[in-house]
Enzyme design. Sequence first.
Site, short mmCIF file in Angstrom:
data_model
loop_
_atom_site.label_atom_id
_atom_site.label_comp_id
_atom_site.label_asym_id
_atom_site.label_seq_id
_atom_site.Cartn_x
_atom_site.Cartn_y
_atom_site.Cartn_z
N GLU A 115 0.83 -1.22 0.00
CA GLU A 115 0.00 0.00 0.00
C GLU A 115 0.87 1.26 0.00
O GLU A 115 0.75 2.12 0.88
CB GLU A 115 -0.93 -0.04 1.22
CG GLU A 115 -1.87 -1.23 1.19
CD GLU A 115 -2.92 -1.24 2.28
OE1 GLU A 115 -2.62 -0.76 3.38
OE2 GLU A 115 -4.04 -1.73 2.03
N GLU A 138 -5.57 -8.38 -1.33
CA GLU A 138 -6.18 -8.10 -0.02
C GLU A 138 -7.63 -7.71 -0.22
O GLU A 138 -7.93 -6.78 -0.98
CB GLU A 138 -5.49 -6.91 0.67
CG GLU A 138 -4.36 -7.27 1.57
CD GLU A 138 -3.93 -6.11 2.46
OE1 GLU A 138 -4.80 -5.45 3.06
OE2 GLU A 138 -2.71 -5.86 2.53
C1 BG6 Z 1 -4.51 -3.03 4.82
C2 BG6 Z 1 -3.17 -3.47 5.35
O1 BG6 Z 1 -4.54 -1.65 4.80
O2 BG6 Z 1 -5.63 -3.29 5.58
C3 BG6 Z 1 -3.21 -4.59 6.36
O3 BG6 Z 1 -2.28 -3.81 4.31
C4 BG6 Z 1 -4.39 -4.40 7.27
O4 BG6 Z 1 -1.99 -4.64 7.03
C5 BG6 Z 1 -5.66 -4.40 6.45
O5 BG6 Z 1 -4.46 -5.36 8.28
C6 BG6 Z 1 -6.93 -4.28 7.27
O6 BG6 Z 1 -6.82 -3.21 8.16
P1 BG6 Z 1 -7.04 -3.40 9.70
O7 BG6 Z 1 -6.71 -2.08 10.30
O8 BG6 Z 1 -8.46 -3.77 9.86
O9 BG6 Z 1 -6.12 -4.47 10.13
#
Ligand code: BG6
Length: 497
Positions: A204, A395
Amino acid sequence: MGFKKDFLWGGATAANQYEGYPFADGAALATGDIMTNGSHTVRRQVTWKMEDGTIGTTPLCFGSQERHLPEGAIPTYVDDPKYYYPSHIASDGYHFYKDDIKLMAEMGFKSYRFSTKWSRVYPDPYSDTPNEGGLNYYINVCKECKKYGIEPLITLHHYETPLIFAQECNGWEDRKLVNLFVKYATTMFEALKGLCKYYLTFNEINLIEAAPYVAGGLIHATDQAIASAAFNQFLANSLTVKAAKEGYPDIQVGMMLAYGPTYGLTPDPEDQLLAKQMEDSTLFFADVQMTGKYSVYKLAEYDRKGIVLPAKDGDLDIIAKYTNDFLSFSCYGSHVVTYHTEGTTAGGGNGMKFGMVANPYLKANAWGWATDPQCLRIALNTFNNRYHCPLWCVENGIGWNDAFEDGTVHDTYRMDYLKANIQSMKDAVTIDGIDLMGYLYWGCIDIVSNGEGEMAKRYGEVYVDADNLGKGTFKRTPKDSFYWYQKAIKSNGEDLD
Ligand code: BG6
């Protein structure tokens, strides 16, 4: 026509949220290891010390507007039970990775994305000799994947800059990190020869603007420092691509963008312009890494702000020549922006920007993250039209405060989320004709959340028995969604009921 035969189904985790044990086998700390736990209402803090011994904390985290530690404060690990650092135990992947990869194989994973931690591999980043213990851990993780025919995808920098750089030189603002990073990347290529062919450089990368400490180790984040750090990461990325092309032709190096489509709330052209500007400020990072050029609108913005690119002779040629092999991205939902905020509720979860409001058509989870069933289709079309390159969703997922009952978790909300999101991606493939490499579900094994530093915001298809303070048996239990995802993968995305 559905997903292609060799579609890379799987899941993803990151070292500081999954592994735990940052001191193990001679490793050193990274920036994420001095961030305390938090919650939806309590911000995570970075701990620091002054030379006179004063200890303090500052919320240099997602969602916070704080950009500086106090003058003279050195970001430090404080050995005091008053501070709990979730990355020090996390899901104990350091000891459980074999069990976890076995479960991934049972789900039918074709690929597993995880990050390697620079400070595990090079506790002394200036040394020319990597740390054998740290390196072996990653070799073993890859071997375990290969045992089950799972293709590793490695993120070389997932929100973890070696802490020493935050202490010494304001992290990625300093150009010296560029060559040191390329040395670390090349060490990984060499050590994992024949074991790993897919890499991402910076997770990111665009979020360096929303969370400069988290994404770049900056403890004093002026606009100039952020632009310089982004430039240094672009250069490190291109030099890593160059190292792969010249020495390891089988390797593909992708870029990684955090993306959610931005909608204007009203047809007021001002709202639409705001939405377009937000999209462009995100896509700028992909413009550089996929086309090799700084977008004119970003250069104009730098000009207006008096920001100077720290480019030396030849740097821009390197960035232009060594672009990434594929574009990967995270996508959890969409954003809504407006100048007409009357009667709206603030929305957007972490990393909120000006004018972000909740989408009245969508439902949000307890952390304000709304599920948008069309987000992946829109994302894929946006990227395909602009970059015409291979795409990989690495993701996507939903965090929930799961209830563990009858020996498992009945997570219908997660199955609904998966169904809607996979369908959206499938429409992009089958109706819009987009060529997609794969789909990786985020936090497939429960991990600590990045934004809040708590275990309660669980994403996994596998439950990990651990609480917000790292207490529990760490036993792994498949949730209902485990079997749903297994069925979806087995049918190559045809059976989504
Ligand atoms: C993304 C990141 O922004 O979102 C992850 O790459 C992160 O590391 C994921 O865990 C979800 O966000 P969060 O804050 O719910 O863990």
